[in-house]
Design an enzyme around this catalytic site. Structure first.
Site, PDB file in Angstrom:
ATOM      1  N   LYS A  88      50.581 -36.316 100.324  1.00 47.29           N
ATOM      2  CA  LYS A  88      50.613 -37.463  99.350  1.00 47.29           C
ATOM      3  C   LYS A  88      50.801 -37.286  98.236  1.00 47.29           C
ATOM      4  CE  LYS A  88      48.494 -38.564 103.303  1.00 47.29           C
ATOM      5  NZ  LYS A  88      48.290 -39.301 104.317  1.00 47.29           N
ATOM      6  N   ALA A  91      42.689 -34.596 100.191  1.00 52.82           N
ATOM      7  CA  ALA A  91      43.996 -35.218 100.916  1.00 52.82           C
ATOM      8  C   ALA A  91      44.733 -35.952  99.750  1.00 52.82           C
ATOM      9  CB  ALA A  91      44.068 -35.766 102.231  1.00 52.82           C
ATOM     10  N   TRP A 120      38.239 -40.225 108.926  1.00 47.44           N
ATOM     11  CA  TRP A 120      39.337 -40.322 109.305  1.00 47.44           C
ATOM     12  C   TRP A 120      39.346 -40.120 110.678  1.00 47.44           C
ATOM     13  CZ3 TRP A 120      43.020 -35.666 108.993  1.00 47.44           C
ATOM     14  CH2 TRP A 120      44.391 -36.238 109.292  1.00 47.44           C
TER      15      TRP A 120
HETATM   16  C1  LIG Z   1      41.394 -38.056 105.103  1.00 48.40           C
HETATM   17  C2  LIG Z   1      42.727 -37.044 105.295  1.00 48.40           C
HETATM   18  N1  LIG Z   1      42.799 -35.860 105.564  1.00 48.40           N
HETATM   19  C3  LIG Z   1      43.742 -35.161 105.731  1.00 48.40           C
HETATM   20  C4  LIG Z   1      44.743 -35.565 105.958  1.00 48.40           C
HETATM   21  C5  LIG Z   1      45.949 -34.791 105.989  1.00 48.40           C
HETATM   22  O1  LIG Z   1      47.144 -35.009 106.024  1.00 48.40           O
HETATM   23  P1  LIG Z   1      48.395 -34.143 106.674  1.00 48.40           P
HETATM   24  O2  LIG Z   1      48.144 -33.326 107.468  1.00 48.40           O
HETATM   25  O3  LIG Z   1      49.582 -35.054 106.807  1.00 48.40           O
HETATM   26  O4  LIG Z   1      48.735 -33.312 105.196  1.00 48.40           O
HETATM   27  C6  LIG Z   1      44.829 -37.188 105.763  1.00 48.40           C
HETATM   28  C7  LIG Z   1      46.149 -37.923 105.985  1.00 48.40           C
HETATM   29  O5  LIG Z   1      46.294 -39.036 106.499  1.00 48.40           O
HETATM   30  C8  LIG Z   1      43.766 -37.873 105.494  1.00 48.40           C
HETATM   31  O6  LIG Z   1      43.893 -39.230 105.253  1.00 48.40           O
END
Ligand SMILES: Cc1ncc(COP(=O)(O)O)c(C=O)c1O
Length: 394
Positions: free
Chosen positions: A243, A210, A127
Site C-alpha cells: 500500500k 500493512a 483481516w
Molecule cells: C491487515 C493486512 N495485513 C496484511 C496485508 C498484506 O498485504 P500484501 O500481502 O498484499 O502485502 C493486508 C492487505 O490487504 C492487510 O490488510
C-alpha cells in the site's frame, strides 16, 4: 487424487469485485477491495517508484539469485523505517517475503516451529486472511474483543478483559496502524497498557503493519509498534510495502523477529532463511529493490514521502467530507467516527441487510460486514453514499 478435492469457499472480496464489474449502472460505487484509488478511480504507480524502476532497468546488470533472506540493504532500510532506533539492530532478524501476506505466513510458521502449542490471539474482527492461514496451518487461535459496535471505536475495556485470559507463551496479533477492517485504532496510552499486559503475562506480540503512512504519518503510524518493541523481550513483525509504495503486484514484504538478546540472532535469522527455503526458496527481489532504492536516496525518499502525504491527506479529507455530509443529512453526530478512524477502511456498522439494500438500490458495493474503502470515494460520490446510508436506516 484430484477427485478428492472439495470446492473452496469463494473469496468474498473477490466475488464482490466481480459483482461490481457486472453491474451495468454507471452510478455504481466500489468501496470493496483494499486498494488505494485516486479521485479518478486509478491506482497509479507512484512517482518515486517509476524513477527507481527506470534506474534499475538502466543499471541492473544481473538477475542472478540474491540470498535466502533477500537483500540485507532492504531489510536494513525497512527496519529503520518501521522500528527507527527502538531496538538495537543486532536483536532484529529479518527476511524478505512475498508481500505482507508472505511475512504473516512465515511468522506463523516460525511460531508453529518454536511453540506448536501456543494460541494466536486475533482481534474481533480482523483481516480474514489471519484466521484463514492460522486454521490452514492447524494452529490454535482465539479472539479478543476489539471493536465496539455502539461507538464504532475500540472496545478497550473488552480487549483488556479478554487479553487477561492469555497464557504465558501465547501470541497476540495486533494491527500496527489503520486497523483492517474497522479503521479504529489504539491510542499510544492504550498501546502502553497492552504492552505492559503482554509483558506481565509473558505473551509475545506479533504486529501486522500493512498501512504505515496511511493514517497519521510514517512515524506516527509506527509509534505503537516502536513502543512495544522497546518494551517486549521478544516480538514478531510482518510488514507490507503493497500500500505505502503502491506496489501491490510486486509482492514486497518483510518478516522481522526481535530476540531478547543479540546472541540469539544467528539461530533466529537462520530459521527465517530455512523457512524461506522450504516455502519458495528466494523471495521476490524487484519490489524490494525498488523500495531500497527509494529509501536510500534522499531525493527519491523525499518525493515518495510527499506523494504518500498527498494520499494520506486526501483520504483524511474524504473522511471529513463524508462525516460532514452525514451529519447534515442525518441531523446527528452519530457518524463522526468516520473522521476519527484512520487508514483506508471504516466499518460503518450497517447490518448485512442494510449493506444489501445499498447495493441493490444505489449500486454501492461494500463488504458484507460494512467495511468501506474510503479511497473508493470522491467529491461526487460522497453525497450519494451519505444519502444511501441515511435512507438505509443505518
Ligand atoms: C491487515 C493486512 N495485513 C496484511 C496485508 C498484506 O498485504 P500484501 O500481502 O498484499 O502485502 C493486508 C492487505 O490487504 C492487510 O490488510
Amino acid at each position: 487424487m484430484l477427485e478428492t478435492l472439495k470446492a473452496q469457499p469463494a473469496d468474498k472480496i473477490l466475488a464482490l469485485m466481480q459483482a461490481y464489474r457486472d453491474d451495468p449502472r454507471d452510478t455504481k460505487i466500489d468501496l470493496g477491495v483494499g486498494v488505494y484509488k485516486n479521485a479518478d478511480g486509478q491506482t497509479p504507480v507512484m512517482r518515486a517508484v517509476k524513477e527507481a524502476e527506470r534506474r534499475l532497468v538502466a543499471e541492473q546488470d544481473t538477475k542472478a539469485y540474491v540470498g535466502l533472506l533477500g537483500d540485507p540493504a532492504y531489510s536494513d532500510a525497512m527496519r529503520q523505517m518501521i522500528l527507527g532506533d527502538a531496538v538495537p539492530a543486532d536483536r532484529v532478524s529479518a527476511a524478505a517475503t512475498p508481500g505482507g501476506t508472505g511475512a504473516i505466513r512465515q511468522a506463523l510458521e516460525l511460531i508453529r516451529m518454536a511453540a506448536p502449542e501456543a494460541t494466536v490471539w486475533l482481534s474481533a474482527p480482523t483481516w480474514p486472511n489471519h484466521p484463514s492461514i492460522i486454521r490452514y496451518l492447524g494452529m490454535k487461535m482465539s479472539e479478543y474483543r476489539y471493536f465496539d459496535d455502539a461507538t464504532r471505536g475500540v472496545d478497550f475495556d473488552g480487549m483488556v478483559a479478554d487479553l487477561d485470559g492469555i497464557a504465558e507463551g501465547d501470541v497476540v496479533l495486533l494491527h500496527g496502524c489503520c486497523h483492517n477492517p474497522t479503521g479504529a485504532n489504539l491510542t499510544l496510552e492504550q498501546w502502553q497498557k497492552v504492552s505492559d499486559l503482554l509483558n506481565a503475562k509473558g505473551a509475545i506480540p506479533f504486529i501486522d503493519i500493512a498501512y504505515q503512512g496511511f493514517g497519521d504519518g510514517l512515524d506516527a503510524d509506527a509509534a505503537g509498534t516502536r513502543l512495544m518493541a522497546k518494551n517486549a523481550p521478544q516480538m514478531l513483525i510482518a510488514a507490507s510495502c503493497s500500500k505505502n509504495f503502491g506496489i501491490y503486484r510486486e509482492r514486497t514484504g518483510l518478516v522481522m523477529a526481535i530476540a531478547p538478546e543479540a546472541g540469539m540472532k544467528p539461530v533466529t535469522q537462520g530459521t527465517l532463511a530455512f523457512l524461506n527455503r522450504q516455502n519458495y526458496s528466494f523471495p521476490p527481489d524487484h519490489g524490494a529493490r525498488v523500495v531500497t532504492t527509494i529509501l536510500n536516496d534522499p531525493e527519491l525518499k523525499a518525493d515518495w514521502m510527499a506523494e504518500l502525504e498527498e494520499i494520506r491527506n486526501g483520504m483524511l479529507a474524504l473522511r471529513r467530507q463524508l462525516a460532514d455530509e452525514l451529519r447534515q443529512r442525518s441531523n446527528s453526530d452519530r457518524f463522526d467516527f468516520i473522521a476519527d478512524h484512520r487508514g483506508m477502511f471504516s466499518r460503518l456498522g450497517a447490518s448485512p441487510e442494510q449493506v444489501e439494500r445499498m447495493r441493490e438500490e444505489n449500486g454501492i458495493y461494500m463488504i458484507g460486514d460494512s467495511r468501506m474503502n474510503i479511497a473508493g470515494l470522491n467529491a461526487r460520490t460522497i453525497p450519494i453514499l451519505a444519502q444511501a446510508i441515511v435512507d438505509a436506516g443505518v
